[in-house]
Design an enzyme around this catalytic site. Sequence first.
Site, PDB file in Angstrom:
ATOM      1  N   GLU A  28      49.241  30.028  47.827  1.00 36.21           N
ATOM      2  CA  GLU A  28      47.943  30.287  47.190  1.00 36.21           C
ATOM      3  C   GLU A  28      46.876  29.481  47.907  1.00 36.21           C
ATOM      4  O   GLU A  28      47.035  28.287  48.155  1.00 36.21           O
ATOM      5  CB  GLU A  28      48.034  29.909  45.694  1.00 36.21           C
ATOM      6  CG  GLU A  28      46.709  29.763  44.976  1.00 36.21           C
ATOM      7  CD  GLU A  28      45.825  31.021  44.999  1.00 36.21           C
ATOM      8  OE1 GLU A  28      46.348  32.123  44.759  1.00 36.21           O
ATOM      9  OE2 GLU A  28      44.608  30.867  45.280  1.00 36.21           O
ATOM     10  N   GLN A  29      45.739  30.142  48.180  1.00 38.78           N
ATOM     11  CA  GLN A  29      44.694  29.468  48.948  1.00 38.78           C
ATOM     12  C   GLN A  29      43.957  28.385  48.152  1.00 38.78           C
ATOM     13  O   GLN A  29      43.461  27.421  48.729  1.00 38.78           O
ATOM     14  CB  GLN A  29      43.678  30.493  49.457  1.00 38.78           C
ATOM     15  CG  GLN A  29      42.891  31.178  48.356  1.00 38.78           C
ATOM     16  CD  GLN A  29      41.875  32.186  48.894  1.00 38.78           C
ATOM     17  OE1 GLN A  29      41.752  32.370  50.094  1.00 38.78           O
ATOM     18  NE2 GLN A  29      41.168  32.838  48.011  1.00 38.78           N
ATOM     19  N   ARG A 101      42.846  35.800  30.072  1.00 39.13           N
ATOM     20  CA  ARG A 101      43.582  35.963  31.336  1.00 39.13           C
ATOM     21  C   ARG A 101      44.177  34.639  31.826  1.00 39.13           C
ATOM     22  O   ARG A 101      45.236  34.620  32.430  1.00 39.13           O
ATOM     23  CB  ARG A 101      42.781  36.672  32.411  1.00 39.13           C
ATOM     24  CG  ARG A 101      41.490  36.089  32.801  1.00 39.13           C
ATOM     25  CD  ARG A 101      40.855  36.845  33.956  1.00 39.13           C
ATOM     26  NE  ARG A 101      40.450  38.192  33.607  1.00 39.13           N
ATOM     27  CZ  ARG A 101      40.648  39.247  34.389  1.00 39.13           C
ATOM     28  NH1 ARG A 101      41.249  39.123  35.552  1.00 39.13           N
ATOM     29  NH2 ARG A 101      40.239  40.430  34.036  1.00 39.13           N
ATOM     30  N   TYR A 208      36.179  42.171  21.987  1.00 37.56           N
ATOM     31  CA  TYR A 208      37.423  41.998  21.209  1.00 37.56           C
ATOM     32  C   TYR A 208      37.690  40.520  21.007  1.00 37.56           C
ATOM     33  O   TYR A 208      37.036  39.664  21.612  1.00 37.56           O
ATOM     34  CB  TYR A 208      38.606  42.711  21.872  1.00 37.56           C
ATOM     35  CG  TYR A 208      38.838  42.431  23.347  1.00 37.56           C
ATOM     36  CD1 TYR A 208      39.550  41.316  23.769  1.00 37.56           C
ATOM     37  CD2 TYR A 208      38.371  43.315  24.316  1.00 37.56           C
ATOM     38  CE1 TYR A 208      39.793  41.083  25.119  1.00 37.56           C
ATOM     39  CE2 TYR A 208      38.602  43.084  25.669  1.00 37.56           C
ATOM     40  CZ  TYR A 208      39.312  41.971  26.059  1.00 37.56           C
ATOM     41  OH  TYR A 208      39.549  41.738  27.393  1.00 37.56           O
ATOM     42  N   ASP A 285      45.908  44.083  43.460  1.00 35.19           N
ATOM     43  CA  ASP A 285      44.586  44.500  43.938  1.00 35.19           C
ATOM     44  C   ASP A 285      44.529  44.644  45.456  1.00 35.19           C
ATOM     45  O   ASP A 285      43.691  45.381  45.983  1.00 35.19           O
ATOM     46  CB  ASP A 285      43.514  43.478  43.498  1.00 35.19           C
ATOM     47  CG  ASP A 285      42.898  43.837  42.143  1.00 35.19           C
ATOM     48  OD1 ASP A 285      43.447  44.713  41.451  1.00 35.19           O
ATOM     49  OD2 ASP A 285      41.863  43.235  41.782  1.00 35.19           O
TER      50      ASP A 285
HETATM   51  P1  FAD Z   1      43.706  38.561  42.224  1.00 37.65           P
HETATM   52  O1  FAD Z   1      43.566  38.259  40.775  1.00 37.65           O
HETATM   53  O2  FAD Z   1      42.465  38.783  43.010  1.00 37.65           O
HETATM   54  O3  FAD Z   1      44.550  37.374  42.868  1.00 37.65           O
HETATM   55  C1  FAD Z   1      44.618  37.189  44.258  1.00 37.65           C
HETATM   56  C2  FAD Z   1      45.081  35.755  44.506  1.00 37.65           C
HETATM   57  O4  FAD Z   1      45.310  35.601  45.893  1.00 37.65           O
HETATM   58  C3  FAD Z   1      44.039  34.713  44.105  1.00 37.65           C
HETATM   59  O5  FAD Z   1      44.673  33.659  43.433  1.00 37.65           O
HETATM   60  C4  FAD Z   1      43.440  34.287  45.447  1.00 37.65           C
HETATM   61  O6  FAD Z   1      42.950  32.958  45.428  1.00 37.65           O
HETATM   62  C5  FAD Z   1      44.655  34.438  46.357  1.00 37.65           C
HETATM   63  N1  FAD Z   1      44.306  34.704  47.754  1.00 37.65           N
HETATM   64  C6  FAD Z   1      43.377  35.574  48.210  1.00 37.65           C
HETATM   65  N2  FAD Z   1      43.357  35.569  49.548  1.00 37.65           N
HETATM   66  C7  FAD Z   1      44.296  34.682  49.951  1.00 37.65           C
HETATM   67  C8  FAD Z   1      44.743  34.239  51.224  1.00 37.65           C
HETATM   68  N3  FAD Z   1      44.198  34.727  52.350  1.00 37.65           N
HETATM   69  N4  FAD Z   1      45.741  33.323  51.282  1.00 37.65           N
HETATM   70  C9  FAD Z   1      46.304  32.827  50.136  1.00 37.65           C
HETATM   71  N5  FAD Z   1      45.905  33.199  48.905  1.00 37.65           N
HETATM   72  C10 FAD Z   1      44.922  34.130  48.805  1.00 37.65           C
HETATM   73  N6  FAD Z   1      42.972  44.500  34.367  1.00 37.65           N
HETATM   74  C11 FAD Z   1      43.753  44.782  33.282  1.00 37.65           C
HETATM   75  O7  FAD Z   1      44.953  45.058  33.450  1.00 37.65           O
HETATM   76  N7  FAD Z   1      43.245  44.764  32.013  1.00 37.65           N
HETATM   77  C12 FAD Z   1      41.921  44.475  31.771  1.00 37.65           C
HETATM   78  O8  FAD Z   1      41.467  44.469  30.615  1.00 37.65           O
HETATM   79  C13 FAD Z   1      41.070  44.173  32.898  1.00 37.65           C
HETATM   80  N8  FAD Z   1      39.777  43.880  32.707  1.00 37.65           N
HETATM   81  C14 FAD Z   1      38.989  43.573  33.784  1.00 37.65           C
HETATM   82  C15 FAD Z   1      37.640  43.284  33.572  1.00 37.65           C
HETATM   83  C16 FAD Z   1      36.810  42.990  34.657  1.00 37.65           C
HETATM   84  C17 FAD Z   1      35.344  42.708  34.405  1.00 37.65           C
HETATM   85  C18 FAD Z   1      37.353  42.972  35.971  1.00 37.65           C
HETATM   86  C19 FAD Z   1      36.479  42.643  37.153  1.00 37.65           C
HETATM   87  C20 FAD Z   1      38.702  43.261  36.189  1.00 37.65           C
HETATM   88  C21 FAD Z   1      39.528  43.581  35.106  1.00 37.65           C
HETATM   89  N9  FAD Z   1      40.884  43.894  35.282  1.00 37.65           N
HETATM   90  C22 FAD Z   1      41.661  44.193  34.206  1.00 37.65           C
HETATM   91  C23 FAD Z   1      41.471  43.935  36.642  1.00 37.65           C
HETATM   92  C24 FAD Z   1      42.275  42.698  36.967  1.00 37.65           C
HETATM   93  O9  FAD Z   1      41.502  41.540  36.729  1.00 37.65           O
HETATM   94  C25 FAD Z   1      42.751  42.696  38.419  1.00 37.65           C
HETATM   95  O10 FAD Z   1      43.200  43.972  38.783  1.00 37.65           O
HETATM   96  C26 FAD Z   1      43.892  41.693  38.620  1.00 37.65           C
HETATM   97  O11 FAD Z   1      43.457  40.401  38.285  1.00 37.65           O
HETATM   98  C27 FAD Z   1      44.415  41.725  40.054  1.00 37.65           C
HETATM   99  O12 FAD Z   1      45.382  40.716  40.212  1.00 37.65           O
HETATM  100  P2  FAD Z   1      45.908  40.324  41.667  1.00 37.65           P
HETATM  101  O13 FAD Z   1      46.837  39.181  41.452  1.00 37.65           O
HETATM  102  O14 FAD Z   1      46.390  41.517  42.381  1.00 37.65           O
HETATM  103  O15 FAD Z   1      44.616  39.857  42.461  1.00 37.65           O
END
Ligand code: FAD
Length: 407
Positions: A28-29, A101, A208, A285
Amino acid sequence: MLVVGGGIGGLSAAFALAREGVRVRVLEQAREFGEVGAGLQIAPNCTRILREYGLLDEAGSLGVLPKSMVMRDAVDGAELTRLDLTDLERRYGFPYMVIHRSDLHAIFLRACRRAGVDLVTDARVVGYENLAPGARVRLADGRTDQARIVIAADGLRSVARGLLSGDEPVSSSYVAYRAAVPIEQAGRDVDLSEVSVHVGPGCHFVRYGLRGGEMLNQVAVFRSPRALAGEEDWGTPDELDDAFAGTCREVRTGIPLMWRDRSWRMFDRDPIMTWVDGDIALLGDAAHPPLQYMAQGAIMAIEDGWVLARQAAAHRAADGTIDWRGALAAYEAVRPEHCRRVVTTARAWGELWHLDGIARHRRNTLLRARDTYDYSFIDWIYGPTALTPQEEPPMFSPIPLDSADRP
Ligand code: FAD
């Protein structure tokens, strides 16, 4: 195995794979593992997985199980349609939950620690290389690390995605403001037994409860006129106030509570159907960032990890070795199409929510005509996560309701 990114996607995948006996290290960065933001809606397709992981009770003790989800018109406040979440739990077998979250993230972090996942912070990955077999990552400080498989869960601006696509995040010109505040600060009576969504011209407002009803969570989303005009400085608090000035009293009274020192410009990406490059695979994502209108972004990330772990188990030979190429191929055969549907449907839902003029009235008429117990438009999302393309249900194909199931 290396997992790049310790968000909800990376940690949940690391835990799922560690449960299958895979040795996992997360890079993790950030200085510390954590989540910024407010609430998350967790639908039955995800609470089903949390139950399997033995984490649902812990999540339930930190979250809220609302009784209904109600959509209203943001201009006149009139109810348009609703979901009975008690009946929904009966239909899908698992509850609809809302949770902070950071609480869900912490649940996965603790689960990873218990499962023996190696958790490394201050590790920003800047490059990837396939070794055939295996893959190597390069860190910003010059170090390298390598493993049999690398899962890139590095979010919307994924570095690893560049191996597979030259695409860029797509701006929606919408921005989200959030607030998660103690319920006493609400300054009004709020019905926390419901998830409430007000949809209006170029804006919507979600509300909510969190933490057993001790906190109020709000999300205010609007289209930025300055973004549309191509200006750099868009989505500022003055635009927030303007966007909600014409909404009903219920919405307007919530706007002063929004955090004004931060906001989230909303991007997604066009779907890509190839997520695997040699021994490197995208997840969460990084692979399929959606606009959040279906509240499935974090859920899809958790589903990805669950499918990957199940496919690793299915491709394990008698001597314990895993056919990783087979497991990754099976993962890639099923997940991109499901996530493509969610990403494109979320865009369409956004358009529907934000209609104005005569189109808004037509939408309202259609939504009012919907039967509360008609699940045909969500069965494909809230049902069990498919492990194979054959298990993926068709979209919007009505499954006949058994009238005996109605309350
Ligand atoms: P991220 O949460 O972006 O995590 C990526 C991680 O990788 C981070 O910790 C980052 O620091 C790390 N990282 C990035 N680049 C590097 C690198 N080069 N080297 C090492 N580490 C790195 N989803 C739902 O399911 N329900 C909801 O109700 C919902 N509501 C939302 C409301 C809003 C307003 C928004 C914006 C989003 C919402 N989402 C919801 C979507 C959800 O937040 C994301 O889809 C989810 O958090 C994605 O998780 P992830 O772990 O794939 O990516």
